[in-house]
Design a protein around this motif. Structure first.
Motif, short mmCIF file in Angstrom:
data_model
loop_
_atom_site.label_atom_id
_atom_site.label_comp_id
_atom_site.label_asym_id
_atom_site.label_seq_id
_atom_site.Cartn_x
_atom_site.Cartn_y
_atom_site.Cartn_z
N GLN A 195 0.80 -1.22 0.00
CA GLN A 195 0.00 0.00 0.00
C GLN A 195 0.84 1.27 0.00
O GLN A 195 0.30 2.36 -0.08
CB GLN A 195 -0.97 0.02 1.17
N ASN A 196 2.15 1.12 0.07
CA ASN A 196 2.96 2.34 0.00
C ASN A 196 4.27 2.07 -0.76
O ASN A 196 4.58 0.93 -1.11
CB ASN A 196 3.24 2.92 1.40
N TYR B 221 -6.55 3.88 0.44
CA TYR B 221 -5.47 4.62 1.11
C TYR B 221 -4.60 5.37 0.11
O TYR B 221 -4.40 6.58 0.24
CB TYR B 221 -4.63 3.62 1.91
#
Ligand SMILES: [Zn+2]
Length: 319
Positions: A24-25, A54
Protein backbone atom coordinates in the motif's frame (compact mmCIF):
# COMPACT_ATOMS: atom_id res chain seq x y z
CA UNK A 1 9.13 -8.20 -15.54
CA UNK A 2 5.40 -8.34 -14.95
CA UNK A 3 3.92 -11.72 -15.80
CA UNK A 4 0.59 -13.51 -15.57
CA UNK A 5 -0.37 -14.86 -12.17
CA UNK A 6 -1.65 -18.10 -13.66
CA UNK A 7 1.63 -18.69 -15.50
CA UNK A 8 3.45 -18.36 -12.17
CA UNK A 9 1.06 -20.73 -10.41
CA UNK A 10 1.44 -23.33 -13.15
CA UNK A 11 5.22 -23.27 -12.91
CA UNK A 12 5.04 -23.47 -9.12
CA UNK A 13 2.43 -26.24 -8.84
CA UNK A 14 3.63 -29.25 -6.90
CA UNK A 15 7.18 -27.91 -6.57
CA UNK A 16 7.09 -24.69 -4.55
CA UNK A 17 4.83 -21.90 -3.36
CA UNK A 18 4.87 -18.25 -4.41
CA UNK A 19 4.41 -15.57 -1.75
CA UNK A 20 1.80 -12.88 -2.35
CA UNK A 21 2.65 -9.66 -0.53
CA UNK A 22 0.13 -6.93 0.06
CA UNK A 23 1.37 -3.43 -0.72
CA UNK A 24 0.00 0.00 0.00
CA UNK A 25 2.96 2.34 0.00
CA UNK A 26 6.22 3.03 -1.83
CA UNK A 27 8.39 1.36 0.79
CA UNK A 28 6.50 -1.91 0.50
CA UNK A 29 6.53 -1.84 -3.31
CA UNK A 30 10.28 -1.23 -3.46
CA UNK A 31 10.96 -3.89 -0.84
CA UNK A 32 8.91 -6.51 -2.69
CA UNK A 33 10.73 -5.94 -6.00
CA UNK A 34 14.11 -5.83 -4.26
CA UNK A 35 13.12 -8.92 -2.30
CA UNK A 36 12.31 -10.76 -5.54
CA UNK A 37 15.82 -9.99 -6.80
CA UNK A 38 17.60 -10.69 -3.53
CA UNK A 39 15.80 -14.03 -3.06
CA UNK A 40 15.92 -14.81 -6.81
CA UNK A 41 12.24 -15.61 -6.34
CA UNK A 42 9.07 -14.72 -8.23
CA UNK A 43 6.55 -12.70 -6.22
CA UNK A 44 2.90 -11.82 -6.43
CA UNK A 45 2.17 -8.18 -5.64
CA UNK A 46 -1.28 -7.90 -4.11
CA UNK A 47 -3.50 -5.00 -3.22
CA UNK A 48 -6.60 -5.12 -1.06
CA UNK A 49 -9.39 -2.58 -1.56
CA UNK A 50 -8.21 -0.85 1.64
CA UNK A 51 -4.91 -0.12 -0.13
CA UNK A 52 -6.77 1.48 -3.02
CA UNK A 53 -8.73 3.61 -0.58
CA UNK A 54 -5.47 4.62 1.11
CA UNK A 55 -3.10 5.25 -1.79
CA UNK A 56 -5.48 5.49 -4.73
CA UNK A 57 -5.67 2.98 -7.58
CA UNK A 58 -3.64 5.18 -9.93
CA UNK A 59 -0.88 5.69 -7.39
CA UNK A 60 -0.64 1.95 -6.67
CA UNK A 61 -0.39 1.22 -10.39
CA UNK A 62 2.19 3.94 -10.96
CA UNK A 63 4.34 2.71 -8.07
CA UNK A 64 4.30 -0.89 -9.30
CA UNK A 65 5.03 0.12 -12.90
CA UNK A 66 7.91 2.33 -11.71
CA UNK A 67 9.34 -0.48 -9.59
CA UNK A 68 9.09 -2.84 -12.56
CA UNK A 69 11.07 -0.33 -14.66
CA UNK A 70 13.65 0.08 -11.90
CA UNK A 71 14.01 -3.68 -11.36
CA UNK A 72 13.23 -5.33 -14.70
CA UNK A 73 14.96 -8.54 -13.63
CA UNK A 74 12.39 -9.12 -10.87
CA UNK A 75 9.45 -11.35 -11.78
CA UNK A 76 6.10 -10.24 -10.41
CA UNK A 77 2.38 -10.66 -11.08
CA UNK A 78 -0.25 -8.14 -10.04
CA UNK A 79 -3.21 -9.46 -8.05
CA UNK A 80 -6.31 -7.89 -6.53
CA UNK A 81 -6.84 -9.48 -3.12
CA UNK A 82 -10.27 -9.74 -1.45
CA UNK A 83 -12.33 -7.90 -4.05
CA UNK A 84 -16.08 -7.72 -4.05
CA UNK A 85 -17.88 -7.77 -7.39
CA UNK A 86 -17.40 -4.04 -8.04
CA UNK A 87 -13.71 -4.10 -7.09
CA UNK A 88 -13.09 -7.05 -9.38
CA UNK A 89 -14.85 -5.46 -12.35
CA UNK A 90 -12.90 -2.26 -11.78
CA UNK A 91 -9.61 -4.16 -11.63
CA UNK A 92 -10.48 -6.13 -14.78
CA UNK A 93 -11.17 -2.90 -16.65
CA UNK A 94 -8.01 -1.23 -15.38
CA UNK A 95 -5.82 -3.33 -17.63
CA UNK A 96 -3.29 -3.44 -14.81
CA UNK A 97 -4.03 -6.62 -12.91
CA UNK A 98 -3.22 -10.19 -13.94
CA UNK A 99 -5.66 -11.77 -11.53
CA UNK A 100 -8.45 -10.94 -9.12
CA UNK A 101 -9.77 -12.67 -6.04
CA UNK A 102 -13.53 -12.61 -5.76
CA UNK A 103 -14.29 -12.84 -2.07
CA UNK A 104 -17.72 -14.42 -1.88
CA UNK A 105 -17.02 -17.21 0.59
CA UNK A 106 -19.24 -15.56 3.21
CA UNK A 107 -22.22 -16.08 0.90
CA UNK A 108 -24.25 -19.29 0.70
CA UNK A 109 -22.73 -21.90 -1.63
CA UNK A 110 -25.00 -21.23 -4.62
CA UNK A 111 -24.55 -17.46 -4.36
CA UNK A 112 -20.79 -17.86 -4.10
CA UNK A 113 -20.92 -19.93 -7.29
CA UNK A 114 -23.04 -17.46 -9.22
CA UNK A 115 -21.02 -14.40 -8.20
CA UNK A 116 -17.73 -16.16 -8.91
CA UNK A 117 -19.07 -17.36 -12.26
CA UNK A 118 -20.00 -13.79 -13.24
CA UNK A 119 -16.49 -12.54 -12.43
CA UNK A 120 -14.85 -15.50 -14.21
CA UNK A 121 -16.70 -14.69 -17.44
CA UNK A 122 -15.63 -11.05 -17.37
CA UNK A 123 -12.09 -11.78 -16.26
CA UNK A 124 -11.40 -14.55 -18.75
CA UNK A 125 -12.71 -12.38 -21.59
CA UNK A 126 -10.06 -9.82 -20.59
CA UNK A 127 -7.29 -12.36 -20.05
CA UNK A 128 -7.22 -12.32 -16.24
CA UNK A 129 -7.27 -15.27 -13.88
CA UNK A 130 -9.71 -15.57 -10.98
CA UNK A 131 -9.04 -16.81 -7.47
CA UNK A 132 -12.17 -17.77 -5.59
CA UNK A 133 -12.64 -18.83 -1.99
CA UNK A 134 -14.61 -21.64 -0.43
CA UNK A 135 -14.84 -22.23 3.29
CA UNK A 136 -14.35 -19.68 6.02
CA UNK A 137 -10.92 -18.36 6.93
CA UNK A 138 -11.53 -16.91 10.38
CA UNK A 139 -10.39 -13.50 11.54
CA UNK A 140 -10.55 -10.03 10.05
CA UNK A 141 -11.15 -10.06 6.31
CA UNK A 142 -10.51 -7.02 4.22
CA UNK A 143 -13.91 -6.73 2.66
CA UNK A 144 -16.28 -7.85 5.32
CA UNK A 145 -16.50 -7.81 9.07
CA UNK A 146 -14.55 -9.95 11.47
CA UNK A 147 -15.51 -13.55 11.65
CA UNK A 148 -14.59 -15.95 14.38
CA UNK A 149 -16.24 -18.81 12.56
CA UNK A 150 -14.01 -21.38 11.02
CA UNK A 151 -15.44 -23.75 8.45
CA UNK A 152 -12.96 -26.01 6.71
CA UNK A 153 -13.44 -26.32 2.97
CA UNK A 154 -15.50 -29.38 2.06
CA UNK A 155 -13.64 -31.43 -0.60
CA UNK A 156 -16.77 -32.49 -2.51
CA UNK A 157 -18.05 -28.92 -2.54
CA UNK A 158 -14.63 -27.76 -3.77
CA UNK A 159 -14.81 -30.11 -6.75
CA UNK A 160 -18.32 -28.99 -7.62
CA UNK A 161 -17.40 -25.33 -7.12
CA UNK A 162 -14.38 -25.46 -9.42
CA UNK A 163 -16.27 -27.37 -12.12
CA UNK A 164 -19.23 -24.99 -12.08
CA UNK A 165 -17.35 -21.68 -11.78
CA UNK A 166 -14.31 -22.39 -13.99
CA UNK A 167 -12.18 -20.37 -11.54
CA UNK A 168 -8.40 -20.66 -11.97
CA UNK A 169 -7.33 -21.11 -8.35
CA UNK A 170 -9.10 -21.67 -5.07
CA UNK A 171 -8.39 -20.28 -1.61
CA UNK A 172 -9.25 -23.00 0.86
CA UNK A 173 -9.84 -22.94 4.60
CA UNK A 174 -7.69 -25.57 6.30
CA UNK A 175 -7.14 -23.93 9.67
CA UNK A 176 -5.48 -20.60 8.92
CA UNK A 177 -6.99 -17.27 9.92
CA UNK A 178 -6.45 -13.62 9.09
CA UNK A 179 -4.75 -11.19 11.46
CA UNK A 180 -2.19 -11.53 14.24
CA UNK A 181 -4.15 -14.02 16.35
CA UNK A 182 -4.23 -17.08 14.20
CA UNK A 183 -3.87 -20.00 16.50
CA UNK A 184 -4.45 -19.89 20.23
CA UNK A 185 -3.43 -23.06 21.98
CA UNK A 186 -3.16 -25.97 19.58
CA UNK A 187 -1.94 -24.79 16.19
CA UNK A 188 -2.14 -26.86 13.10
CA UNK A 189 -2.85 -26.80 9.42
CA UNK A 190 -5.29 -29.50 8.41
CA UNK A 191 -3.03 -31.07 5.81
CA UNK A 192 -5.23 -34.17 5.74
CA UNK A 193 -8.10 -31.99 4.56
CA UNK A 194 -5.82 -30.36 2.00
CA UNK A 195 -4.94 -33.78 0.58
CA UNK A 196 -8.64 -34.67 0.30
CA UNK A 197 -9.35 -31.42 -1.54
CA UNK A 198 -6.45 -31.90 -3.96
CA UNK A 199 -7.54 -35.46 -4.73
CA UNK A 200 -10.97 -34.27 -5.89
CA UNK A 201 -9.78 -31.39 -8.08
CA UNK A 202 -8.47 -31.51 -11.67
CA UNK A 203 -4.81 -32.41 -12.02
CA UNK A 204 -2.58 -29.36 -11.48
CA UNK A 205 -5.31 -27.08 -10.13
CA UNK A 206 -3.58 -24.49 -7.86
CA UNK A 207 -4.72 -23.93 -4.28
CA UNK A 208 -4.15 -20.81 -2.19
CA UNK A 209 -3.79 -20.26 1.55
CA UNK A 210 -4.84 -16.98 3.11
CA UNK A 211 -3.85 -15.97 6.60
CA UNK A 212 -0.57 -17.85 6.22
CA UNK A 213 1.71 -15.46 8.11
CA UNK A 214 3.88 -17.03 10.78
CA UNK A 215 3.59 -14.33 13.46
CA UNK A 216 7.10 -15.16 14.77
CA UNK A 217 7.24 -15.16 18.56
CA UNK A 218 10.57 -13.28 18.59
CA UNK A 219 8.97 -10.56 16.46
CA UNK A 220 6.03 -10.29 18.87
CA UNK A 221 8.45 -10.18 21.83
CA UNK A 222 10.50 -7.37 20.26
CA UNK A 223 7.38 -5.36 19.49
CA UNK A 224 6.09 -5.72 23.02
CA UNK A 225 9.52 -4.86 24.45
CA UNK A 226 9.34 -1.63 22.47
CA UNK A 227 5.96 -0.70 23.92
CA UNK A 228 3.68 -2.58 21.54
CA UNK A 229 0.60 -4.46 22.60
CA UNK A 230 0.28 -7.83 20.98
CA UNK A 231 -0.97 -11.00 22.59
CA UNK A 232 2.25 -12.87 23.45
CA UNK A 233 0.43 -16.15 22.77
CA UNK A 234 -0.34 -15.18 19.15
CA UNK A 235 0.77 -17.89 16.77
CA UNK A 236 0.79 -18.23 13.01
CA UNK A 237 1.57 -20.95 10.53
CA UNK A 238 4.70 -23.00 11.18
CA UNK A 239 6.94 -22.26 8.15
CA UNK A 240 7.96 -25.94 8.16
CA UNK A 241 4.41 -26.72 7.00
CA UNK A 242 4.95 -24.94 3.67
CA UNK A 243 7.07 -27.81 2.38
CA UNK A 244 4.20 -30.16 3.28
CA UNK A 245 1.64 -27.96 1.54
CA UNK A 246 3.19 -27.58 -1.92
CA UNK A 247 3.06 -31.29 -2.80
CA UNK A 248 -0.65 -31.03 -1.93
CA UNK A 249 -1.27 -28.35 -4.54
CA UNK A 250 -0.77 -25.08 -2.66
CA UNK A 251 0.95 -22.74 -5.13
CA UNK A 252 0.32 -19.32 -3.50
CA UNK A 253 0.14 -18.08 0.04
CA UNK A 254 -0.75 -14.62 1.24
CA UNK A 255 1.65 -12.88 3.61
CA UNK A 256 0.12 -9.80 5.10
CA UNK A 257 0.32 -9.79 8.88
CA UNK A 258 4.04 -10.64 9.00
CA UNK A 259 4.84 -7.61 6.84
CA UNK A 260 2.79 -5.39 9.14
CA UNK A 261 4.64 -6.80 12.14
CA UNK A 262 7.95 -5.80 10.52
CA UNK A 263 6.64 -2.26 10.09
CA UNK A 264 5.36 -2.19 13.67
CA UNK A 265 8.63 -3.51 15.15
CA UNK A 266 10.93 -1.28 13.08
CA UNK A 267 9.08 1.91 13.94
CA UNK A 268 8.57 1.10 17.63
CA UNK A 269 12.22 0.23 18.11
CA UNK A 270 13.42 3.16 16.06
CA UNK A 271 11.46 5.78 17.96
CA UNK A 272 12.29 4.14 21.29
CA UNK A 273 16.01 4.17 20.50
CA UNK A 274 16.14 7.48 18.61
CA UNK A 275 13.61 9.81 20.22
CA UNK A 276 15.40 12.77 18.66
CA UNK A 277 14.70 11.56 15.11
CA UNK A 278 11.96 13.14 13.04
CA UNK A 279 13.19 12.13 9.59
CA UNK A 280 10.82 9.57 8.09
CA UNK A 281 13.56 8.26 5.80
CA UNK A 282 15.41 6.67 8.72
CA UNK A 283 12.74 4.20 9.84
CA UNK A 284 11.58 3.95 6.21
CA UNK A 285 15.00 2.73 5.07
CA UNK A 286 15.23 0.24 7.92
CA UNK A 287 11.73 -0.99 7.14
CA UNK A 288 12.57 -1.63 3.49
CA UNK A 289 15.68 -3.61 4.45
CA UNK A 290 13.81 -5.63 7.05
CA UNK A 291 10.85 -6.34 4.78
CA UNK A 292 13.28 -7.46 2.08
CA UNK A 293 14.83 -9.84 4.62
CA UNK A 294 11.38 -11.25 5.42
CA UNK A 295 10.80 -11.90 1.71
CA UNK A 296 14.15 -13.70 1.44
CA UNK A 297 13.40 -15.86 4.48
CA UNK A 298 9.86 -16.70 3.38
CA UNK A 299 10.99 -17.44 -0.19
CA UNK A 300 13.47 -19.96 1.16
CA UNK A 301 10.75 -21.58 3.29
CA UNK A 302 8.31 -21.56 0.38
CA UNK A 303 10.82 -23.23 -1.89
CA UNK A 304 10.66 -20.43 -4.49
CA UNK A 305 14.05 -18.88 -3.67
CA UNK A 306 16.53 -19.34 -6.49
CA UNK A 307 13.77 -20.11 -9.03
CA UNK A 308 13.76 -16.71 -10.75
CA UNK A 309 15.66 -17.63 -13.94
CA UNK A 310 13.83 -20.93 -14.34
CA UNK A 311 10.45 -19.25 -13.93
CA UNK A 312 11.33 -16.53 -16.44
CA UNK A 313 12.52 -19.06 -19.02
CA UNK A 314 9.46 -21.27 -18.63
CA UNK A 315 7.10 -18.34 -18.99
CA UNK A 316 8.95 -17.13 -22.10
CA UNK A 317 8.90 -20.63 -23.56
CA UNK A 318 5.15 -20.93 -22.97
CA UNK A 319 4.44 -17.69 -24.85
ZN1 LIG B 1 -7.21 -13.19 2.83
Amino acid sequence: MLVSTLALLKVAYGRFIIGAYNVQNMEQVLAVFRGSLAARAPVIVATVPFARDYAGARMLQAMVRAADEMYPEAVAAMHLDHGDEAHCLDAIQSGFYHSVMIDASHLPFEENISMTRRIVERAHAAGLAVEAELGVVAGQEASHSASTRLALTDPDQAAEFVARTDCDSLAVAIGTSHGAYKFQGEQRLHLDRLAEIQARLPQGFPLVLHGASSVPSDEVARINAAGGKLNPNARGVDPADFARAWPLGVAKINIHTDAHLVWYRVHREHFRDHPENFDFRHPGSIFMEEFEKLIITRSEQLGCAGKLDEVREKIYAAN
